[in-house]
Design a protein around this motif. Structure first.
Motif, PDB file in Angstrom:
ATOM      1  N   ILE A  67      14.172 -16.469   3.860  1.00  0.00           N
ATOM      2  CA  ILE A  67      14.742 -15.660   4.942  1.00  0.00           C
ATOM      3  C   ILE A  67      16.248 -15.516   4.743  1.00  0.00           C
ATOM      4  CG2 ILE A  67      15.198 -15.598   7.431  1.00  0.00           C
ATOM      5  CD1 ILE A  67      12.430 -17.026   7.714  1.00  0.00           C
ATOM      6  N   THR A  68      16.698 -14.265   4.715  1.00  0.00           N
ATOM      7  CA  THR A  68      18.125 -13.988   4.498  1.00  0.00           C
ATOM      8  C   THR A  68      18.761 -13.228   5.660  1.00  0.00           C
ATOM      9  OG1 THR A  68      17.619 -11.923   3.313  1.00  0.00           O
ATOM     10  CG2 THR A  68      17.807 -13.944   1.988  1.00  0.00           C
ATOM     11  N   HIS A  69      17.960 -12.911   6.688  1.00  0.00           N
ATOM     12  CA  HIS A  69      18.494 -12.140   7.818  1.00  0.00           C
ATOM     13  C   HIS A  69      17.703 -12.488   9.069  1.00  0.00           C
ATOM     14  CE1 HIS A  69      20.448  -8.840   9.920  1.00  0.00           C
ATOM     15  NE2 HIS A  69      19.279  -8.315  10.250  1.00  0.00           N
ATOM     16  N   VAL A  70      18.410 -12.840  10.154  1.00  0.00           N
ATOM     17  CA  VAL A  70      17.778 -13.140  11.437  1.00  0.00           C
ATOM     18  C   VAL A  70      18.481 -12.317  12.506  1.00  0.00           C
ATOM     19  CG1 VAL A  70      17.156 -14.900  13.140  1.00  0.00           C
ATOM     20  CG2 VAL A  70      17.220 -15.493  10.702  1.00  0.00           C
ATOM     21  N   VAL A  71      17.703 -11.596  13.310  1.00  0.00           N
ATOM     22  CA  VAL A  71      18.262 -10.694  14.310  1.00  0.00           C
ATOM     23  C   VAL A  71      17.404 -10.778  15.564  1.00  0.00           C
ATOM     24  CG1 VAL A  71      16.944  -8.737  13.392  1.00  0.00           C
ATOM     25  CG2 VAL A  71      19.008  -8.299  14.742  1.00  0.00           C
ATOM     26  N   ALA A  72      18.014 -10.558  16.728  1.00  0.00           N
ATOM     27  CA  ALA A  72      17.271 -10.689  17.976  1.00  0.00           C
ATOM     28  C   ALA A  72      17.680  -9.632  18.985  1.00  0.00           C
ATOM     29  CB  ALA A  72      17.501 -12.082  18.581  1.00  0.00           C
ATOM     30  N   SER A  73      16.797  -9.409  19.932  1.00  0.00           N
ATOM     31  CA  SER A  73      17.104  -8.632  21.132  1.00  0.00           C
ATOM     32  C   SER A  73      18.307  -9.271  21.824  1.00  0.00           C
ATOM     33  CB  SER A  73      15.876  -8.671  22.059  1.00  0.00           C
ATOM     34  OG  SER A  73      16.222  -8.493  23.413  1.00  0.00           O
ATOM     35  N   PRO A  74      19.087  -8.498  22.564  1.00  0.00           N
ATOM     36  CA  PRO A  74      20.243  -9.069  23.244  1.00  0.00           C
ATOM     37  C   PRO A  74      19.913  -9.965  24.431  1.00  0.00           C
ATOM     38  CG  PRO A  74      20.025  -6.740  23.771  1.00  0.00           C
ATOM     39  CD  PRO A  74      19.042  -7.028  22.684  1.00  0.00           C
ATOM     40  N   LEU A  75      18.666  -9.976  24.888  1.00  0.00           N
ATOM     41  CA  LEU A  75      18.305 -10.785  26.045  1.00  0.00           C
ATOM     42  C   LEU A  75      18.292 -12.270  25.697  1.00  0.00           C
ATOM     43  CD1 LEU A  75      15.531  -8.463  27.474  1.00  0.00           C
ATOM     44  CD2 LEU A  75      17.865  -8.757  28.322  1.00  0.00           C
ATOM     45  N   ASP A  96      20.344  -6.736  17.756  1.00  0.00           N
ATOM     46  CA  ASP A  96      19.991  -5.319  17.660  1.00  0.00           C
ATOM     47  C   ASP A  96      19.407  -4.892  19.001  1.00  0.00           C
ATOM     48  OD1 ASP A  96      18.906  -2.785  17.150  1.00  0.00           O
ATOM     49  OD2 ASP A  96      18.382  -3.289  15.079  1.00  0.00           O
ATOM     50  N   GLY A  97      20.103  -4.012  19.705  1.00  0.00           N
ATOM     51  CA  GLY A  97      19.645  -3.556  21.009  1.00  0.00           C
ATOM     52  C   GLY A  97      18.312  -2.842  20.978  1.00  0.00           C
ATOM     53  N   ARG A  98      17.890  -2.370  19.822  1.00  0.00           N
ATOM     54  CA  ARG A  98      16.608  -1.673  19.720  1.00  0.00           C
ATOM     55  C   ARG A  98      15.422  -2.621  19.866  1.00  0.00           C
ATOM     56  NH1 ARG A  98      18.212   1.482  14.253  1.00  0.00           N
ATOM     57  NH2 ARG A  98      18.963  -0.648  13.854  1.00  0.00           N
ATOM     58  N   LEU A  99      15.664  -3.922  19.765  1.00  0.00           N
ATOM     59  CA  LEU A  99      14.597  -4.919  19.904  1.00  0.00           C
ATOM     60  C   LEU A  99      14.362  -5.335  21.353  1.00  0.00           C
ATOM     61  CD1 LEU A  99      15.533  -7.197  16.869  1.00  0.00           C
ATOM     62  CD2 LEU A  99      13.531  -5.689  17.017  1.00  0.00           C
ATOM     63  N   ILE A 100      15.078  -4.740  22.289  1.00  0.00           N
ATOM     64  CA  ILE A 100      15.026  -5.151  23.691  1.00  0.00           C
ATOM     65  C   ILE A 100      13.659  -4.880  24.314  1.00  0.00           C
ATOM     66  CG2 ILE A 100      15.757  -2.965  24.748  1.00  0.00           C
ATOM     67  CD1 ILE A 100      17.736  -4.709  26.456  1.00  0.00           C
ATOM     68  N   GLU A 101      13.402  -5.550  25.435  1.00  0.00           N
ATOM     69  CA  GLU A 101      12.163  -5.349  26.179  1.00  0.00           C
ATOM     70  C   GLU A 101      12.040  -3.899  26.641  1.00  0.00           C
ATOM     71  OE1 GLU A 101       9.226  -5.579  26.868  1.00  0.00           O
ATOM     72  OE2 GLU A 101       9.036  -7.397  28.067  1.00  0.00           O
ATOM     73  N   ARG A 145      12.433   3.357  18.397  1.00  0.00           N
ATOM     74  CA  ARG A 145      13.504   2.357  18.305  1.00  0.00           C
ATOM     75  C   ARG A 145      13.058   1.113  17.526  1.00  0.00           C
ATOM     76  NH1 ARG A 145      12.950  -1.754  22.219  1.00  0.00           N
ATOM     77  NH2 ARG A 145      11.808  -1.235  24.141  1.00  0.00           N
ATOM     78  N   MET A 146      11.794   0.716  17.704  1.00  0.00           N
ATOM     79  CA  MET A 146      11.322  -0.472  16.986  1.00  0.00           C
ATOM     80  C   MET A 146      11.185  -0.205  15.493  1.00  0.00           C
ATOM     81  SD  MET A 146      11.110  -3.062  19.043  1.00  0.00           S
ATOM     82  CE  MET A 146       9.998  -4.225  18.228  1.00  0.00           C
ATOM     83  N   MET A 147      10.753   0.978  15.102  1.00  0.00           N
ATOM     84  CA  MET A 147      10.705   1.310  13.685  1.00  0.00           C
ATOM     85  C   MET A 147      12.110   1.341  13.101  1.00  0.00           C
ATOM     86  SD  MET A 147       7.648   1.506  12.490  1.00  0.00           S
ATOM     87  CE  MET A 147       7.944   2.384  10.944  1.00  0.00           C
ATOM     88  N   GLY A 148      13.080   1.803  13.895  1.00  0.00           N
ATOM     89  CA  GLY A 148      14.464   1.777  13.449  1.00  0.00           C
ATOM     90  C   GLY A 148      14.957   0.361  13.236  1.00  0.00           C
ATOM     91  N   ALA A 149      14.606  -0.542  14.152  1.00  0.00           N
ATOM     92  CA  ALA A 149      15.016  -1.936  14.025  1.00  0.00           C
ATOM     93  C   ALA A 149      14.347  -2.604  12.830  1.00  0.00           C
ATOM     94  CB  ALA A 149      14.688  -2.697  15.307  1.00  0.00           C
TER      95      ALA A 149
END
Length: 240
Positions: A67-75, A96-101, A145-149
């Protein structure tokens, strides 16, 4: 341009097209929510003690992966779930805001089975179109948005693996799209348990397989496992 340069460029392009990248789309762990609120995008909802254990369990499960990259929703619940994974790999946690609920008009209300918001006639107008759906963010917009993320995470981890921490509905919707299923569905049948991994394998830019696993399954209350029957008042334990 010489033939050698042309061949080298062609070989590089061929390698890029064949390069395997894995993106794990993870649902966050259990949230502390004793009032049973459908919290949606509301701030201030953190992982419970059990949720923190789930996050640690998945970090242990992924410790040996490339794993070389970890990203999360802002919540908060997503950020807290992702932190142990990023730490285990010595990575900074990205957002990444695109991962938000998904947006939902019932946010902030109780939404259990046999009680809560559905019993109020004033809310019935939001239940007229399950195909869009009429109560929240359109499924098609979630896919976009999820495909973009997913694409951004794939690009950040080319040839390696990435972890994206998100929420149940957006994860299920983008998986349904990738697997060419209809987007409208019965929420009780989503295969997306707390702290689960929905894994997308890319060859180049193309998704070639989708997998699913539950590294923290033994920590998940039985009524919250994928496919379990809902119980009255069960919203008190549900995380989105």
């Amino acid at each position: 341009m010489t033939d050698g340069m042309t061949n080298a460029m062609s070989n590089d392009a061929g390698k890029a097209e064949d390069e395997i990248t894995v993106v794990h789309l993870m649902r966050h762990g259990e949230v502390h929510n004793p009032e049973g609120v459908l919290y949606g995008r509301k701030p201030g909802y953190h992982l419970s003690d059990l949720g923190l254990r789930m996050a640690d369990r998945v970090a242990e499960h992924l410790a040996g992966r490339d794993i070389t990259h970890v990203v999360a929703s802002p919540l908060e619940r997503a950020q807290e779930t992702a932190q142990p994974i990023a730490k285990a790999h010595g990575l900074d946690l990205a957002t990444d805001g695109r991962l938000i609920e998904a947006e939902n008009v019932f946010e902030g209300k109780t939404f259990g089975v046999g009680d809560g918001a559905l019993k109020k006639p004033a809310n019935w107008k939001y239940l007229t179109n399950p195909f869009r759906p009429s109560w929240g963010e359109p499924y098609v917009e979630q896919v976009v948005r999820m495909m973009g993320a997913l694409g951004a995470a794939r690009d950040a981890a080319r040839g390696h693996e990435a972890v994206c921490v998100s929420h149940q509905l957006p994860i299920w919707i983008v998986r349904s799209f990738a697997e060419r299923r209809r987007l409208w569905h019965d929420p009780r049948k989503r295969q997306c348990t707390l702290a689960s991994l929905t894994t997308f394998t890319f060859r180049g830019d193309k998704i070639v397989s989708v997998g699913y696993s539950e590294p923290a399954r033994d920590l998940v209350p039985a009524h919250l496992l994928a496919g379990a029957k809902p119980v009255k008042g069960g919203a008190k334990a549900f995380g989105a």
